[in-house]
Structure formats: structure tokens, C-alpha cells
Design a protein around this motif. Structure first.
Motif, PDB file in Angstrom:
ATOM      1  N   SER A  18      44.666  36.977  51.046  1.00  0.00           N
ATOM      2  CA  SER A  18      44.730  36.347  50.059  1.00  0.00           C
ATOM      3  C   SER A  18      43.443  35.505  49.544  1.00  0.00           C
ATOM      4  O   SER A  18      43.243  35.594  48.672  1.00  0.00           O
ATOM      5  CB  SER A  18      46.258  35.278  50.048  1.00  0.00           C
ATOM      6  N   HIS A  21      40.635  37.028  46.767  1.00  0.00           N
ATOM      7  CA  HIS A  21      41.404  37.057  45.519  1.00  0.00           C
ATOM      8  C   HIS A  21      41.320  35.814  45.094  1.00  0.00           C
ATOM      9  O   HIS A  21      41.391  35.987  44.007  1.00  0.00           O
ATOM     10  CB  HIS A  21      42.791  37.768  46.403  1.00  0.00           C
ATOM     11  N   THR A  24      38.106  34.586  44.120  1.00  0.00           N
ATOM     12  CA  THR A  24      37.740  35.660  42.840  1.00  0.00           C
ATOM     13  C   THR A  24      37.833  35.570  41.491  1.00  0.00           C
ATOM     14  O   THR A  24      37.198  34.697  40.402  1.00  0.00           O
ATOM     15  CB  THR A  24      38.287  37.219  42.860  1.00  0.00           C
ATOM     16  N   HIS A  31      37.622  41.715  40.888  1.00  0.00           N
ATOM     17  CA  HIS A  31      37.599  42.386  42.625  1.00  0.00           C
ATOM     18  C   HIS A  31      39.088  43.001  42.426  1.00  0.00           C
ATOM     19  O   HIS A  31      39.924  43.137  41.899  1.00  0.00           O
ATOM     20  CB  HIS A  31      38.031  41.067  43.367  1.00  0.00           C
ATOM     21  N   SER A  33      42.405  44.857  43.143  1.00  0.00           N
ATOM     22  CA  SER A  33      43.393  44.657  43.465  1.00  0.00           C
ATOM     23  C   SER A  33      44.380  45.308  43.180  1.00  0.00           C
ATOM     24  O   SER A  33      43.967  46.492  42.115  1.00  0.00           O
ATOM     25  CB  SER A  33      43.725  42.920  43.014  1.00  0.00           C
ATOM     26  N   SER A  40      40.620  44.353  38.336  1.00  0.00           N
ATOM     27  CA  SER A  40      40.819  43.555  38.049  1.00  0.00           C
ATOM     28  C   SER A  40      40.571  42.385  37.831  1.00  0.00           C
ATOM     29  O   SER A  40      39.209  42.034  38.925  1.00  0.00           O
ATOM     30  CB  SER A  40      42.158  43.277  39.706  1.00  0.00           C
ATOM     31  N   ASN A  45      43.940  39.105  40.445  1.00  0.00           N
ATOM     32  CA  ASN A  45      43.740  38.592  41.466  1.00  0.00           C
ATOM     33  C   ASN A  45      44.619  37.031  41.488  1.00  0.00           C
ATOM     34  O   ASN A  45      44.592  37.161  43.306  1.00  0.00           O
ATOM     35  CB  ASN A  45      42.026  38.181  41.802  1.00  0.00           C
ATOM     36  N   TRP A  48      48.077  38.020  43.151  1.00  0.00           N
ATOM     37  CA  TRP A  48      48.303  39.322  43.755  1.00  0.00           C
ATOM     38  C   TRP A  48      47.793  38.043  45.593  1.00  0.00           C
ATOM     39  O   TRP A  48      47.974  38.557  46.578  1.00  0.00           O
ATOM     40  CB  TRP A  48      46.514  40.422  44.144  1.00  0.00           C
ATOM     41  N   GLY A  49      46.746  37.472  44.866  1.00  0.00           N
ATOM     42  CA  GLY A  49      45.921  36.219  46.265  1.00  0.00           C
ATOM     43  C   GLY A  49      47.543  35.141  46.399  1.00  0.00           C
ATOM     44  O   GLY A  49      47.764  34.991  47.395  1.00  0.00           O
ATOM     45  N   ASN A  98      33.428  46.506  45.581  1.00  0.00           N
ATOM     46  CA  ASN A  98      33.593  45.429  44.984  1.00  0.00           C
ATOM     47  C   ASN A  98      32.146  45.519  43.866  1.00  0.00           C
ATOM     48  O   ASN A  98      32.042  44.005  43.923  1.00  0.00           O
ATOM     49  CB  ASN A  98      34.079  44.606  45.605  1.00  0.00           C
TER      50      ASN A  98
END
Length: 101
Positions: A18, A21, A24, A31, A33, A40, A45, A48-49, A98
Motif C-alpha cells: 500500500s 501507491h 504516489t 506508478h 497499478s 496509473s 493509486n 489501490w493503496g 515505474n
């Protein structure tokens, strides 16, 4: 007890995943994802994080009736964090997912 250690290990992996993300998202960079691929942005991010952090915390939450100490689960959590961190560093050096093309 073994199941608790596995859950704690996976929790460590998810919590560690996490952080890049969420950082970011805070920095406004791109970054990779699963939600938006290699490019992304901030919002993908952030989602997702946050999902990884929520999942990791849910897995490690203390079951009712258990003691207040981590016990061996703390080591398993730390091993999960370490395993993800090592994998992330090695994979980024090999695949450079990345960095700007």
C-alpha cells in the motif's frame, strides 16, 4: 496458529504494497497499478493503496478472545513486509516498470 501466521504474512505483504501507491497518490506521480496499468495516476493509486491497506489491516485484526500480544504473528507480519520489499526492489531493477520509457 499456523493459519494466523499465514494471515499475518499476507497482511504484511498487503500493507507494504500500500505504501508506494499511497505515496504516489500524495505526490501526484504515476506508478503502475492493476487499476490503470503502467501509467496509473493519483486516483488509481489512491484506490489501490487504500484497498491493500484495508485488506492487510482486516487480515491482521485481533480475533475476539485472543490475547493482546502479537506473539509469533508479529514475526510473520514482518517477514511479509520484508518479502514484499525485497521483491519490489529486485523487480523494479529488473523490469523498470515505474521509470519513464
Amino acid at each position: 496458529m499456523q493459519r494466523d501466521n499465514v494471515r499475518s504474512f499476507i497482511s504484511g505483504v498487503l500493507c507494504a504494497n500500500s505504501l508506494p501507491h499511497l505515496a504516489t497518490a500524495a505526490a501526484g506521480h504515476q506508478h503502475m497499478s492493476p487499476l490503470g496499468g503502467r501509467t496509473s495516476g493519483r486516483w488509481a493509486n489512491l484506490v489501490w493503496g487504500a484497498a491493500n491497506l484495508a485488506g492487510g489491516l482486516a487480515l491482521v485484526s485481533r480475533p475476539p478472545g485472543r490475547g493482546r500480544r502479537w506473539g509469533p504473528r508479529y514475526r510473520a507480519f514482518g517477514y511479509g513486509v520484508a518479502a514484499f520489499s525485497l521483491w519490489s526492489a529486485v523487480a523494479e531493477n529488473i523490469f523498470a516498470m515505474n521509470v519513464d520509457p
